[in-house]
Design a protein around this motif. Structure first.
Motif, PDB file in Angstrom:
ATOM      1  N   GLN A   1       0.816  -1.223   0.000  1.00 18.91           N
ATOM      2  CA  GLN A   1       0.000   0.000   0.000  1.00 18.91           C
ATOM      3  C   GLN A   1       0.847   1.268   0.000  1.00 18.91           C
ATOM      4  O   GLN A   1       0.343   2.353  -0.244  1.00 18.91           O
ATOM      5  N   SER A   2       2.143   1.118   0.287  1.00 13.48           N
ATOM      6  CA  SER A   2       2.954   2.318   0.509  1.00 13.48           C
ATOM      7  C   SER A   2       3.312   3.031  -0.796  1.00 13.48           C
ATOM      8  O   SER A   2       3.339   2.426  -1.872  1.00 13.48           O
ATOM      9  N   GLN A   3       3.595   4.336  -0.657  1.00 11.46           N
ATOM     10  CA  GLN A   3       3.967   5.165  -1.791  1.00 11.46           C
ATOM     11  C   GLN A   3       5.303   4.716  -2.385  1.00 11.46           C
ATOM     12  O   GLN A   3       5.482   4.679  -3.597  1.00 11.46           O
ATOM     13  N   GLU A   4       6.247   4.368  -1.463  1.00  6.04           N
ATOM     14  CA  GLU A   4       7.584   3.934  -1.917  1.00  6.04           C
ATOM     15  C   GLU A   4       7.470   2.720  -2.840  1.00  6.04           C
ATOM     16  O   GLU A   4       8.162   2.628  -3.853  1.00  6.04           O
ATOM     17  N   TYR A   5       6.568   1.821  -2.463  1.00  7.56           N
ATOM     18  CA  TYR A   5       6.397   0.605  -3.264  1.00  7.56           C
ATOM     19  C   TYR A   5       5.916   0.954  -4.670  1.00  7.56           C
ATOM     20  O   TYR A   5       6.441   0.448  -5.669  1.00  7.56           O
ATOM     21  N   ILE A   6       4.913   1.843  -4.722  1.00  4.96           N
ATOM     22  CA  ILE A   6       4.344   2.216  -6.017  1.00  4.96           C
ATOM     23  C   ILE A   6       5.410   2.869  -6.905  1.00  4.96           C
ATOM     24  O   ILE A   6       5.535   2.540  -8.087  1.00  4.96           O
ATOM     25  N   GLN A   7       6.231   3.744  -6.301  1.00  6.08           N
ATOM     26  CA  GLN A   7       7.284   4.409  -7.070  1.00  6.08           C
ATOM     27  C   GLN A   7       8.317   3.409  -7.573  1.00  6.08           C
ATOM     28  O   GLN A   7       8.738   3.445  -8.737  1.00  6.08           O
TER      29      GLN A   7
ATOM     30  N   ARG B   1       7.962   0.210  -8.032  1.00  2.00           N
ATOM     31  CA  ARG B   1       7.378  -0.669  -9.031  1.00  2.00           C
ATOM     32  C   ARG B   1       7.390   0.020 -10.396  1.00  2.00           C
ATOM     33  O   ARG B   1       7.733  -0.562 -11.418  1.00  2.00           O
ATOM     34  N   GLN B   2       7.017   1.323 -10.362  1.00  2.71           N
ATOM     35  CA  GLN B   2       6.993   2.132 -11.575  1.00  2.71           C
ATOM     36  C   GLN B   2       8.384   2.183 -12.208  1.00  2.71           C
ATOM     37  O   GLN B   2       8.546   2.001 -13.409  1.00  2.71           O
TER      38      GLN B   2
END
Lengths: 266, 313
Positions: free
Chosen positions: A236-242, A244-245
């Motif tokens: 759920q974290s922002q760091e993860y999304i970044q 992954r991107q």
């Protein structure tokens, strides 16, 4: 704990006269106790890298160093889990693990080895399946047995070649959690190299991710999550999304270059 | 519509049980016919009927004990029919040459009178077979594994083996018997060569086709050479080797009996040839039966062994 260094390593196969370049001037290192994932699309050289680390192949050029010493061949300090079919079909689950133990520690008696084996099988959730032959176990169970065997041999360097690649989504999650859990409980930390093509798996498990393409390491990412890790919180974290991107764009760039155009959108 | 079909089905099925129950009576009726035939005076009333009756009684007892076994019932039907033809043809038909066509009672009586000689023959044949077989198995597996795992040996020795192996050992049996110092050595040699190639080639091919992943896994476990041999390569080849064994035993037995017919002084093949020389065809036929029984027992033993040893499939 061991430090691994791959220095200017190239690997060429000579297949009946056709020379094939699998690795080209590759450089990376893994610190003692670090969990590093190598990620990349199929055929990028991930598995060739792992087979060099395991000692199944020797680099054509360059050096493979463990703690600063050149390494040749396989060694007791390294344990490998392959994608599939690495259990001996003629041994039971317990037999496979106990056989590994007796190879790693020749002084162990049969009784001791089988007791230790049972302990490790319990750790990976296979209590009650000790006497089953591999053909009587599901793919996930076989892979858990293989993990138990490798862990029971207590290697200081753990090499995993897409160990969950052939396993369905649900069992894959169970096995990832199992790996995090078992490794968390191990007294001493191991130096781990994990080969995968799954971005989420790499982020969830490792301290550092190496993106591999065109036969060498192209980019490197530090994973910002502390341990013990919680799958839900991380995803759920922002760091993860970044992260992954960023990793996805590495894959996309590779595809774009292969197609040969800048305007390709995926 | 539905009920009609069901009823129809029921009617069809109803007619079957009747036939099925009738089937169970067939071998018993044949057994009774046989008994009646045996006790009807005929051309061969002097021979003791005990052994033949004992064989029939065993068959009938098996039928009564395993009443639910359809294959057994069918097999016994066929056997009893054959016995009826044999008994009738030799003792009840006119002008039968009892020397060329001995009655069943006569043939089975051989087992009762000659059992000592028969046991000696089995022992002698089994000894030669055992030695030849053990030697072929040990050497075949050892050399096969070595050949299969070394590419250079595999590329040079396997083509050679494939040229030599199809030569039927029976062809060089007379020569081996003539050249080698004793008959014993000669027959062990031909038995050996009738099995060796098959096991050797099978093992070498198995080893060379071993799954690379399994081999990699073994390598990364840092197995000693001995562990690699006994715990990986040997068990890997074992199922394939076990599969070739029945054929190997059959081949070996064929060669053994052939060899015994040339130069032996005991053994099953010798038994048959010796009495053939005296035109004692009763004993010849008994010997042929005996060989059939021995080979079947061996194959049964191998099948049981395979079931016990190869448990991982």
């Amino acid at each position: 704990m061991h430090k691994i260094e791959i220095s200017n390593v190239s690997l060429t196969y000579n297949d009946d006269g056709t020379v094939y370049n699998a690795l080209d001037q590759m450089n990376f290192s893994v610190e003692p106790g670090e969990f590093v994932s190598i990620i990349g699309s199929s055929g990028c050289g991930k598995s060739s890298t792992l087979s060099i680390l395991a000692g199944l192949r020797e680099p054509t050029e360059g050096q493979y160093l463990i703690d600063g010493n050149v390494s040749h061949g396989t060694g007791r300090n390294r344990g490998v889990v392959f994608q599939h079919y690495s259990l001996f079909p003629w041994m039971t689950a317990e037999g496979n693990v106990a056989f590994g133990i007796r190879q790693a520690f020749p002084d162990t008696t049969e009784k001791e080895a089988s007791d230790i084996a049972r302990g490790y099988l319990e750790k990976v959730g296979l209590a009650g399946f000790e006497d089953k032959y591999p053909y009587q176990l599901s793919g996930g169970m076989q892979q858990r047995t293989a993990i138990a065997r490798t862990l029971a041999m207590q290697p200081e360097i753990l090499l995993l070649d897409e160990p969950f690649g052939a396993i369905d989504a649900r069992n894959r999650i169970l096995l990832q959690d199992l790996l995090l859990d078992v490794l968390g409980k191990e007294k001493e930390q191991k130096t781990i190299v994990f080969v995968t093509h799954d971005i989420d798996e790499a982020i969830l498990l490792s301290d550092r991710i190496l993106f591999m393409d065109q036969k060498h390491i192209l980019e490197e990412f530090q994973v910002p999550f502390s341990r013990p890790r919680n799958r839900e919180l991380i995803f759920q974290s922002q760091e993860y999304i970044q992260m992954r991107q960023a990793l996805l764009s590495c894959f996309f760039r590779g595809i774009r270059e292969k197609i040969g155009g800048e305007e390709v959108y995926l | 519509m539905m009920t009609a079909t069901l009823q129809e089905k029921k009617r069809i099925e109803f007619s079957w049980p009747a036939i099925r129950t009738m089937q169970w009576f067939v071998p018993h009726v044949l057994f009774a016919v046989l008994l009646a035939l045996i006790f009807t005076p005929g051309a061969d009333d002097a021979t003791p009927k005990g052994p033949f009756l004992a064989v029939l009684a065993i068959g009938e007892a098996a039928l009564l004990l395993r009443r639910d076994s359809r294959p057994l019932s069918d097999v016994m039907t066929i056997l009893f029919l054959l016995f009826i033809v044999w008994e009738f043809g030799t003792t009840k038909a006119d002008d039968v040459n009892l020397i060329l066509y001995p009655s069943p009672a006569k043939v089975f009586d051989v087992f009762a009178t000659d059992w000592q000689k028969i046991l000696d023959g089995i022992r002698s044949s089994m000894y030669l077979l055992g030695v030849g077989f053990t030697a072929a198995l040990t050497l075949g597996v050892l050399l096969g594994i070595v050949t299969g795992s070394v590419a250079r040996l595999r590329d040079s020795l396997l083509p050679l083996a494939k040229v030599i192996s199809p030569i039927p050992p029976i062809i060089y049996t007379p020569y081996a018997v003539a050249v080698l110092p004793t008959f014993e050595i000669a027959s062990i040699f031909v038995i050996f060569s009738s099995i060796f190639w098959q096991i050797y080639i099978q093992t070498a091919l198995s080893v060379s086709s071993i799954d690379q992943k399994l081999l990699d896994s073994a390598k990364t476990m840092n197995l000693s050479a001995a562990a690699m041999f006994f715990h990986v390569l040997w068990p890997y080849c074992l199922p394939n080797i076990m599969k070739t064994l029945p054929l190997s035993v059959a081949n070996a037995f064929m060669v053994l009996t052939a060899a015994e017919m040339i130069g032996a002084t005991s053994g099953l093949g010798y038994f048959v040839r010796y009495y053939a020389d005296f035109a004692d065809y009763t004993r010849v036929i008994a010997g042929i039966f005996l060989i059939g029984i021995v080979v079947s027992a061996l194959n049964y033993g191998i099948a049981e062994l395979e079931r016990k040893v190869v448990r991982w499939h």
